[in-house]
Design a protein around this motif. Structure first.
Motif, PDB file in Angstrom:
ATOM      1  N   LEU A 138       0.808  -1.213   0.000  1.00  0.00           N
ATOM      2  CA  LEU A 138       0.000   0.000   0.000  1.00  0.00           C
ATOM      3  C   LEU A 138       0.839   1.259   0.000  1.00  0.00           C
ATOM      4  CD1 LEU A 138      -2.593  -1.160   2.665  1.00  0.00           C
ATOM      5  CD2 LEU A 138      -2.821  -1.248   0.194  1.00  0.00           C
TER       6      LEU A 138
ATOM      7  N   PRO B 239      -0.486   5.542  -6.267  1.00  0.00           N
ATOM      8  CA  PRO B 239      -1.422   4.980  -7.249  1.00  0.00           C
ATOM      9  C   PRO B 239      -0.940   5.242  -8.663  1.00  0.00           C
ATOM     10  CG  PRO B 239      -2.329   6.956  -6.226  1.00  0.00           C
ATOM     11  CD  PRO B 239      -1.090   6.608  -5.469  1.00  0.00           C
TER      12      PRO B 239
ATOM     13  N   SER C 269      -5.157   5.988 -12.341  1.00  0.00           N
ATOM     14  CA  SER C 269      -6.117   5.866 -11.261  1.00  0.00           C
ATOM     15  C   SER C 269      -6.672   7.233 -10.881  1.00  0.00           C
ATOM     16  CB  SER C 269      -5.458   5.226 -10.030  1.00  0.00           C
ATOM     17  OG  SER C 269      -6.292   5.332  -8.889  1.00  0.00           O
TER      18      SER C 269
ATOM     19  N   GLU D 261      -6.742  10.086  -2.764  1.00  0.00           N
ATOM     20  CA  GLU D 261      -6.512   8.687  -2.399  1.00  0.00           C
ATOM     21  C   GLU D 261      -7.826   7.963  -2.125  1.00  0.00           C
ATOM     22  OE1 GLU D 261      -4.299   5.218  -1.391  1.00  0.00           O
ATOM     23  OE2 GLU D 261      -3.642   7.070  -2.351  1.00  0.00           O
TER      24      GLU D 261
ATOM     25  N   ASP E 257     -10.531   6.134  -5.279  1.00  0.00           N
ATOM     26  CA  ASP E 257     -10.436   4.817  -5.920  1.00  0.00           C
ATOM     27  C   ASP E 257     -10.787   3.740  -4.904  1.00  0.00           C
ATOM     28  OD1 ASP E 257      -9.809   2.513  -7.267  1.00  0.00           O
ATOM     29  OD2 ASP E 257      -7.868   3.216  -7.997  1.00  0.00           O
TER      30      ASP E 257
ATOM     31  N   ARG F  30      -8.444   0.825  -4.136  1.00  0.00           N
ATOM     32  CA  ARG F  30      -7.405   1.100  -3.132  1.00  0.00           C
ATOM     33  C   ARG F  30      -7.947   0.845  -1.728  1.00  0.00           C
ATOM     34  NH1 ARG F  30      -2.086   2.292  -4.438  1.00  0.00           N
ATOM     35  NH2 ARG F  30      -1.982   3.984  -2.932  1.00  0.00           N
TER      36      ARG F  30
ATOM     37  N   GLU G 142      -8.019  -2.808  -0.983  1.00  0.00           N
ATOM     38  CA  GLU G 142      -6.695  -3.311  -0.611  1.00  0.00           C
ATOM     39  C   GLU G 142      -6.390  -3.009   0.854  1.00  0.00           C
ATOM     40  OE1 GLU G 142      -3.821  -1.637  -3.200  1.00  0.00           O
ATOM     41  OE2 GLU G 142      -4.633  -2.531  -5.014  1.00  0.00           O
ATOM     42  N   LYS G 143      -6.734  -1.804   1.280  1.00  0.00           N
ATOM     43  CA  LYS G 143      -6.458  -1.417   2.668  1.00  0.00           C
ATOM     44  C   LYS G 143      -7.273  -2.249   3.645  1.00  0.00           C
ATOM     45  CE  LYS G 143      -5.544   3.356   1.256  1.00  0.00           C
ATOM     46  NZ  LYS G 143      -6.052   4.747   1.282  1.00  0.00           N
TER      47      LYS G 143
END
Length: 621
Positions: free
Chosen positions: A8, A12, A16, A208, A211, A214, A217-218
């Motif tokens: 992470l 990006p 993105s 941030e 998206d 993203r 993923e976090k």
């Protein structure tokens, strides 16, 4: 853990919507001067009207703050997000304005549910078969999106987070306009030269969150890194139903931490249960900031739930950040140097963290910090090794910020640390809402000590307990050990309290689900053993000569005075394996010490200390 969180840390991709670059925005809008001019006129007109109202007629600060909040809502989602970020910037916004802007977390009107459904079907062509139903009425709305309840074809309940239509375009336009305005103001000396950079930091953080892949993923990384923590959960991600504009997560049942009636429904109405929920949040926050590095940046009451199974559930991972290892190490050092009132080293830490710019006068910063911390000590500050109360720590931190805010020092809060500040402030606000008597700072201190031990095998604790001349800060060492012992005792009492609540309840109360984990005591014992072994290694090292002499002098003085007393060597009996070896040697004093190689008493004391240290190091206890 590092490998998972490192995924992470990369920026990006340029394709993105989460990618921010003011030069790229400048090129994008170079061919649209009328659009930019019209938007700039709207922004300037709105904000100028606020300023004129304050100048023409006296408007108290709290009312001006509310007017600013309302203006940001009218300007749109991008400005709501900006207001949320400014709410965590004490270097930019005064306190009344920060308080009003914090309300932007839950005062954003939703967009039309039918529009949201069109977004879902455009992003997910298989939506009609993947979902059994999707509620058109949102259950929550935020600056960039809103959440709808849904059910998958197989019956599983999920939450759909849907981005506002046009949010990305509006954010790009406003970011460009705001950057241009601050450039003009800075070049005209009507704003700080750092203003454009601050805008870049704020906008990069806002982009941030655009998206949702993203965020997915976090969320997945959070589950991986903290999934083994007792009583902490996060929703699973449905990646095949997630895009840049739609995020699909498992639905989590639970009570918001500021909803007293809902907390009672899940069995978390007692003081013991609420205190345990907060303790888990504090412990995990310390682990996130000082240990692992992946940090949930917005743990306000709406993003934390008490579940029917007795867990603390985390929601909304758009604002998660990664604290890189150098920053984690610098934060850990800064805690030690703050407690030691070491202004020079604390200035170095703040410089490494970016709070002090490259051009700052390092010597003046160190002097200002030393004087500020000394004044705080003189007024009853928090440098006693007990962690201090929330009020004492807040006062000391305010003294530090005030001392560094001189023009030639240039204290500022980098956006990455402003996000951390927002996380800690949100957690403090959650604590006040859930359990007003809960002291978050004091509760965090044992967990911070644990993370210091984990971070470097006790090196920082050595610095905390030994002064610059090598002498042992006995009061500090005693307080540190008492802190860990006290935390363990509090957990035992809490289990007893909650168990009593269960046994006295006429129903099958679920209070017992909100219990501290007994495994934490075993973990604490292992950490203390590591710290003891580290202390033994340090006592044997060449650079600990002064400390060995200081210990030997203390023991010699005690022996000559008629024996070893707990007042002379406070809390040695609690240090773990090293203390047991040392106490067996001390119990035979003074004759046992004098027999060590028939050398003078001071040397005998020092050899006894070395013998105890070697016994710990080799395991011969």
């Amino acid at each position: 853990m590092e490998a998972s969180s490192s995924l992470l840390m990369s920026a990006p991709p340029r394709s993105s919507p989460a990618f921010y670059c003011h030069e790229q925005l400048r090129q994008q809008f170079a061919s649209k001067p009328l659009l930019v001019s019209a938007r700039a006129a709207t922004i300037v007109s709105t904000l100028s009207t606020l300023r004129l109202r304050a100048v023409i007629g006296y408007v108290p600060a709290p009312q001006r703050a509310l007017l600013l909040k309302d203006a940001l809502i009218r300007l749109g989602p991008a400005w709501v997000k900006l207001g949320q970020m400014l709410a965590t910037r004490p270097d930019i916004m005064p306190a009344p304005h920060r308080a009003a802007l914090r309300e932007l977390h839950d005062s954003v009107p939703p967009f039309d549910g039918e529009v949201a459904m069109r977004v879902v079907h455009s992003e997910l062509p298989n939506a009609s078969t993947a979902f059994k139903r999707i509620d058109t009425t949102p259950v929550a709305a935020a600056s960039l999106g809103q959440v709808h309840r849904a059910e998958l074809a197989d019956g599983r309940r999920v939450a759909l987070k849907i981005r506002r239509p046009g949010a990305a375009d509006a954010l790009r336009l406003d970011a460009h306009v705001l950057r241009r305005i601050t450039e003009v103001l800075a070049s005209s000396k009507l704003a700080s030269p750092a203003a454009p950079t601050i805008v870049d930091e704020l906008m990069a953080a806002a982009f941030e969150e655009l998206d949702y892949t993203r965020e997915a993923e976090k969320c997945a990384a959070f589950r991986t890194l903290y999934g083994n923590e007792h009583g902490v959960v996060a929703p699973a991600v449905h990646r095949h139903l997630t895009t840049e504009r739609v995020l699909c997560l498992d639905w989590v049942d639970g009570a918001k931490l500021d909803d007293a009636n809902a907390l009672a429904d899940v069995g978390a109405s007692s003081d013991a249960a609420r205190s345990e929920l907060l303790r888990r949040g504090v412990r995990l926050s310390c682990k996130q900031l000082l240990g692992v590095g992946l940090m949930h940046a917005d743990p306000h009451p709406g993003n934390l739930l008490a579940t029917p199974r007795g867990n603390l559930a985390y929601l909304d991972f758009g604002a998660c950040i990664v604290v890189p290892p150098p920053d984690r190490a610098a934060f850990a050092r800064s805690i030690v140097h703050f407690m030691n009132r070491d202004g020079a080293r604390l200035a170095d830490d703040l410089h490494a963290l970016g709070f002090l710019p490259e051009e700052a006068d390092a010597r003046k910063a160190a002097t200002a910090l030393t004087e500020a911390l000394q004044r705080d000590d003189d007024s009853g500050g928090s440098g006693d090794g007990n962690g201090g109360s929330q009020m004492a720590i807040t006062r000391a931190a305010a003294a530090v910020v005030s001392a560094l805010s001189q023009p030639d020092i240039g204290f500022r809060v980098p956006q990455r640390h402003a996000t951390i500040a927002r996380a800690l402030a949100s957690l403090e606000g959650t604590a006040n809402a859930l359990y007003p008597g809960f002291d978050a700072v004091r509760a965090a201190y044992p967990d911070a000590v644990r993370e210091l031990i984990r971070a470097d095998d006790g090196e920082l604790l050595w610095q905390l307990s030994v002064d610059e001349r090598g002498g042992v800060r006995w009061d500090r060492a005693k307080a540190l050990l008492a802190t860990l012992r006290g935390a363990a005792e509090q957990r035992r009492q809490q289990r007893g309290s909650v168990s009593s609540s269960c046994s006295s309840s006429s129903s099958s109360s679920s209070f017992g689900k909100f219990l501290p984990d007994p495994r934490e005591e075993k973990e604490d014992a292992e950490l203390l053993a590591r710290a003891a072994e580290s202390a033994a290694r340090r006592l044997l090292s060449p650079d600990a000569d002064a400390t060995r002499h200081a210990l030997a002098d203390g023991l010699r003085a005690s022996l000559l005075g008629g024996g070893i007393s707990s007042a002379t060597v406070p809390s040695i009996a609690s240090v773990g394996r090293i203390s047991r070896a040392a106490m067996r040697l001390l119990s035979r004093a003074p004759k046992a010490w004098a027999r060590v190689a028939r050398v003078p008493l001071r040397a005998a004391c020092e050899r006894g200390i070395l013998a105890a240290s070697r016994a710990v190091r080799t395991g011969n206890i």
